[in-house]
Design a protein around this motif. Structure first.
Motif, mmCIF file in Angstrom:
data_model
loop_
_atom_site.group_PDB
_atom_site.id
_atom_site.type_symbol
_atom_site.label_atom_id
_atom_site.label_comp_id
_atom_site.label_asym_id
_atom_site.label_seq_id
_atom_site.Cartn_x
_atom_site.Cartn_y
_atom_site.Cartn_z
ATOM 1 N N GLN A 23 0.825 -1.207 0.000
ATOM 2 C CA GLN A 23 0.000 0.000 0.000
ATOM 3 C C GLN A 23 0.861 1.259 0.000
ATOM 4 O OE1 GLN A 23 -2.709 -1.395 3.419
ATOM 5 N NE2 GLN A 23 -4.018 -0.024 2.244
ATOM 6 N N LEU A 24 1.939 1.223 0.772
ATOM 7 C CA LEU A 24 2.805 2.393 0.876
ATOM 8 C C LEU A 24 3.497 2.684 -0.455
ATOM 9 C CD1 LEU A 24 4.404 1.879 4.407
ATOM 10 C CD2 LEU A 24 2.642 3.530 3.762
ATOM 11 N N TYR A 25 3.915 1.634 -1.164
ATOM 12 C CA TYR A 25 4.553 1.852 -2.464
ATOM 13 C C TYR A 25 3.567 2.495 -3.446
ATOM 14 C CZ TYR A 25 8.966 -0.516 -1.496
ATOM 15 O OH TYR A 25 10.198 -0.833 -1.004
ATOM 16 N N THR A 26 2.350 2.017 -3.448
ATOM 17 C CA THR A 26 1.342 2.621 -4.327
ATOM 18 C C THR A 26 1.093 4.067 -3.947
ATOM 19 O OG1 THR A 26 0.258 0.478 -4.676
ATOM 20 C CG2 THR A 26 -1.044 2.459 -5.135
ATOM 21 N N ALA A 27 1.003 4.337 -2.640
ATOM 22 C CA ALA A 27 0.751 5.699 -2.171
ATOM 23 C C ALA A 27 1.919 6.628 -2.499
ATOM 24 C CB ALA A 27 0.492 5.689 -0.664
ATOM 25 N N ALA A 28 3.158 6.098 -2.440
ATOM 26 C CA ALA A 28 4.326 6.932 -2.737
ATOM 27 C C ALA A 28 4.293 7.445 -4.160
ATOM 28 C CB ALA A 28 5.599 6.129 -2.495
ATOM 29 N N ILE A 29 3.679 6.698 -5.056
ATOM 30 C CA ILE A 29 3.621 7.087 -6.463
ATOM 31 C C ILE A 29 2.396 7.954 -6.759
ATOM 32 C CG2 ILE A 29 3.424 6.194 -8.815
ATOM 33 C CD1 ILE A 29 4.947 3.707 -7.858
ATOM 34 N N THR A 30 1.281 7.641 -6.113
ATOM 35 C CA THR A 30 0.025 8.318 -6.452
ATOM 36 C C THR A 30 -0.270 9.535 -5.588
ATOM 37 O OG1 THR A 30 -1.199 6.819 -4.985
ATOM 38 C CG2 THR A 30 -0.984 6.179 -7.303
ATOM 39 N N GLU A 31 0.415 9.690 -4.475
ATOM 40 C CA GLU A 31 0.161 10.831 -3.589
ATOM 41 C C GLU A 31 0.427 12.153 -4.312
ATOM 42 O OE1 GLU A 31 -0.741 13.419 -0.999
ATOM 43 O OE2 GLU A 31 -1.048 11.328 -0.425
ATOM 44 N N ALA A 32 -0.471 13.119 -4.107
ATOM 45 C CA ALA A 32 -0.383 14.394 -4.815
ATOM 46 C C ALA A 32 0.539 15.399 -4.123
ATOM 47 C CB ALA A 32 -1.779 15.003 -4.965
ATOM 48 N N ASP A 33 0.737 15.263 -2.828
ATOM 49 C CA ASP A 33 1.527 16.242 -2.077
ATOM 50 C C ASP A 33 2.925 15.695 -1.811
ATOM 51 O OD1 ASP A 33 1.364 18.806 -0.227
ATOM 52 O OD2 ASP A 33 2.371 17.228 0.912
ATOM 53 N N ASP A 34 3.958 16.468 -2.173
ATOM 54 C CA ASP A 34 5.329 15.990 -2.027
ATOM 55 C C ASP A 34 5.743 15.808 -0.570
ATOM 56 O OD1 ASP A 34 5.818 15.695 -4.683
ATOM 57 O OD2 ASP A 34 7.044 17.508 -4.911
ATOM 58 N N SER A 35 5.221 16.603 0.305
ATOM 59 C CA SER A 35 5.558 16.461 1.722
ATOM 60 C C SER A 35 5.058 15.128 2.258
ATOM 61 C CB SER A 35 4.955 17.623 2.529
ATOM 62 O OG SER A 35 5.231 17.453 3.907
ATOM 63 N N VAL A 36 3.823 14.768 1.903
ATOM 64 C CA VAL A 36 3.274 13.479 2.314
ATOM 65 C C VAL A 36 4.048 12.352 1.639
ATOM 66 C CG1 VAL A 36 1.217 12.018 2.347
ATOM 67 C CG2 VAL A 36 1.000 14.490 2.664
ATOM 68 N N ARG A 37 4.332 12.523 0.362
ATOM 69 C CA ARG A 37 5.067 11.507 -0.382
ATOM 70 C C ARG A 37 6.433 11.249 0.274
ATOM 71 N NH1 ARG A 37 4.204 10.842 -5.690
ATOM 72 N NH2 ARG A 37 3.812 13.073 -5.992
ATOM 73 N N ALA A 38 7.104 12.311 0.667
ATOM 74 C CA ALA A 38 8.423 12.162 1.289
ATOM 75 C C ALA A 38 8.331 11.388 2.603
ATOM 76 C CB ALA A 38 9.047 13.533 1.519
ATOM 77 N N THR A 88 11.481 1.349 -9.674
ATOM 78 C CA THR A 88 10.973 0.220 -10.459
ATOM 79 C C THR A 88 9.472 0.336 -10.661
ATOM 80 O OG1 THR A 88 12.727 -1.218 -9.624
ATOM 81 C CG2 THR A 88 10.790 -2.295 -10.553
ATOM 82 N N ARG A 89 8.760 0.725 -9.603
ATOM 83 C CA ARG A 89 7.305 0.879 -9.712
ATOM 84 C C ARG A 89 6.949 2.009 -10.679
ATOM 85 N NH1 ARG A 89 4.238 -1.488 -5.502
ATOM 86 N NH2 ARG A 89 5.414 -3.287 -4.732
ATOM 87 N N ILE A 90 7.698 3.092 -10.632
ATOM 88 C CA ILE A 90 7.421 4.202 -11.537
ATOM 89 C C ILE A 90 7.634 3.774 -12.984
ATOM 90 C CG2 ILE A 90 8.269 6.474 -12.284
ATOM 91 C CD1 ILE A 90 8.825 7.097 -9.333
ATOM 92 N N GLU A 91 8.664 2.966 -13.217
ATOM 93 C CA GLU A 91 8.991 2.536 -14.573
ATOM 94 C C GLU A 91 8.070 1.428 -15.073
ATOM 95 O OE1 GLU A 91 11.318 3.848 -16.456
ATOM 96 O OE2 GLU A 91 12.311 5.144 -14.993
ATOM 97 N N SER A 92 7.396 0.727 -14.161
ATOM 98 C CA SER A 92 6.578 -0.414 -14.556
ATOM 99 C C SER A 92 5.321 0.035 -15.301
ATOM 100 C CB SER A 92 6.182 -1.225 -13.327
ATOM 101 O OG SER A 92 5.245 -2.227 -13.676
ATOM 102 N N PRO A 93 5.027 -0.599 -16.423
ATOM 103 C CA PRO A 93 3.806 -0.234 -17.158
ATOM 104 C C PRO A 93 2.537 -0.697 -16.451
ATOM 105 C CG PRO A 93 4.869 -2.126 -18.188
ATOM 106 C CD PRO A 93 5.803 -1.645 -17.118
ATOM 107 N N ASP A 94 2.690 -1.588 -15.479
ATOM 108 C CA ASP A 94 1.519 -2.144 -14.791
ATOM 109 C C ASP A 94 1.179 -1.414 -13.505
ATOM 110 O OD1 ASP A 94 1.362 -4.144 -16.762
ATOM 111 O OD2 ASP A 94 2.833 -5.370 -15.685
ATOM 112 N N ALA A 95 2.046 -0.466 -13.076
ATOM 113 C CA ALA A 95 1.826 0.217 -11.802
ATOM 114 C C ALA A 95 1.271 1.610 -12.047
ATOM 115 C CB ALA A 95 3.143 0.304 -11.033
ATOM 116 N N PRO A 96 0.586 2.185 -11.041
ATOM 117 C CA PRO A 96 0.139 3.576 -11.171
ATOM 118 C C PRO A 96 1.358 4.478 -11.349
ATOM 119 C CG PRO A 96 -0.841 2.510 -9.245
ATOM 120 C CD PRO A 96 0.226 1.585 -9.749
ATOM 121 N N THR A 97 1.195 5.579 -12.056
ATOM 122 C CA THR A 97 2.317 6.474 -12.310
ATOM 123 C C THR A 97 2.039 7.843 -11.712
ATOM 124 O OG1 THR A 97 1.363 7.114 -14.429
ATOM 125 C CG2 THR A 97 2.952 5.306 -14.439
#
Length: 414
Positions: free
Chosen positions: A63-78, A97-106
């Motif tokens: 869940q955290l990996y998905t949130a790190a990519i999809t979160e809109a606020d950089d402070s929360v993302r950090a 790797t998740r950012i580069e993956s075509p199957d993951a949220p970007t």
């Protein structure tokens, strides 16, 4: 005031955390919840990272990996990435790797642009991901950005930038890495030394090799661990120095790095490197070298095992180094046929009957039709034949004659 910035009740999040429902807490991240809720949930998770690590983390980490990519606020993302780094030592690379993956949220900004944005972030965690991402892209245009990041005010960012510069091996990073050798942080100096060795140019090596003799142990060890990968005899003198010190840790690293030197020698120079190394090491005390080769022969990578077996065969005294002889014999059963064949060739080069005795002890548990048993039979036959031939030559007098009658006359005169 933006609706997302209005005061929001967040006290309920503490109740969720106090009951250990961290996975439920993570559902608020990367969502449409107000910013204050997302920020508080991220902060609580970061503060609870030690408790989270002690429990079941697989679902939560996902869940955290998905949130790190999809979160809109950089402070929360950090803050999310900070938690991930605590939970997973490869978190930064996994985010890339998740950012580069075509199957993951970007993220909203596509890579590699997002990496450039994060490299300029005030948040260390995002700069780390930005550097790792740019290193993954690896184009010529990003090398100056990575070199500049070596001067970041945070040591963690400096270390990661040096790792990426070393991985790319671009000479444009040499000056930045050399400046890092003067850092107050030992981890930065260590990363800089490793980076320079991986770049491997003459100026890079000239800057780092003297430190192997003068730097603190952490830097010394890093240099000796890595220097053999250069694959050139220009570093062999340094390894010989380390081998002759009275510091066991340096000796052990020197032996492993000498094997790496054999592994990484260019094909055109391989024979010269091999013969030079073997000849020089035979002049040193085998007591210092041979036992330290055993871990390389028994537990290392395939290329290291092959070269370690060869070097062990060059240096071993079968009658004296019984433990290492056992390791050499065990190598004839290696899953890698080339390693096994090298061990066979080295063993049959001796004419020591003690090898036959050790063969019997080592292979008695081998399957009847196993390659190891067949190789053992070959070694036994070769050594037995050589020993018998040597014995015959010792007991037979050879007389040089020009005419058969000379032989009869010479013996009649006795």
């Amino acid at each position: 005031m933006s609706p997302d910035r209005r005061p929001t009740e967040t006290g309920f999040l503490h109740s969720i955390a106090s009951s250990g429902q961290f996975t439920r807490l993570a559902t608020y991240l990367g969502s449409n919840e107000p910013l204050a809720v997302r920020q508080k949930a991220a902060n609580i998770l970061a503060q609870s990272a030690e408790s989270i690590r002690e429990g079941e983390t697989a679902e939560l980490t996902a869940q955290l990996y998905t949130a790190a990519i999809t979160e809109a606020d950089d402070s929360v993302r950090a803050t999310i990435v900070e938690t991930l780094i605590y939970l997973d030592e490869r978190a930064v690379d996994t985010v890339v790797t998740r950012i580069e993956s075509p199957d993951a949220p970007t993220p909203a900004t596509p890579p590699p642009l997002v990496y450039g944005e994060w490299l300029e972030s005030d948040h260390v965690e995002l700069r780390l991901v930005g550097i790792a991402g740019l290193g993954h892209v690896g184009s010529d245009r990003i090398v100056p950005k990575l070199a500049a990041a070596c001067a970041d005010h945070d040591p963690r960012v400096q270390v990661r930038a040096l790792i990426e510069c070393g991985r790319l091996g671009d000479p444009r990073c040499v000056d930045a890495a050399i400046r890092c050798l003067d850092s107050d942080a030992v981890e930065v100096r260590t990363a800089a030394a490793t980076c320079l060795i991986r770049i491997g140019t003459d100026d890079a090596l000239a800057a780092v090799m003297p430190l192997a003799k003068t730097a603190e142990p952490q830097v010394q060890h890093a240099i000796l661990d890595e220097i053999g990968t250069v694959g050139s005899l220009r570093v062999f003198g340094l390894l010989l120095w380390a081998l002759t010190t009275d510091v066991p840790e340096l000796q052990e690293r020197a032996v492993r790095s000498i094997v790496d030197l054999l592994v990484n020698a260019p094909a055109d120079d391989s024979h010269t490197v091999r013969m030079t190394v073997g000849t020089h090491l035979q002049q040193y005390s085998s007591h210092d070298i041979v036992p330290k080769l055993r871990p390389v022969v028994t537990a290392d990578s395939r290329q290291r095992r092959r070269n370690g077996v060869w070097l062990l065969g060059e240096l071993i005294d079968p009658a004296e180094h019984t433990d290492c002889l056992t390791a050499l014999i065990e190598a004839i059963g290696d899953d890698d046929t080339k390693t096994a064949n090298i061990a066979v060739a080295q063993l049959v080069s001796y004419d020591e009957p003690v090898i036959i005795d050790r063969l019997e002890a080592v292979i008695k548990t081998a399957d009847f039709d196993s390659p190891a048993l067949q190789r053992a039979d070959h070694i036994r036959d070769q050594i037995t034949h050589k020993t018998a031939t040597d014995h015959l030559e010792e007991t037979v007098e050879y007389t040089r004659v020009s005419d058969p009658a000379d032989y009869t006359r010479k013996h009649a005169e006795r």
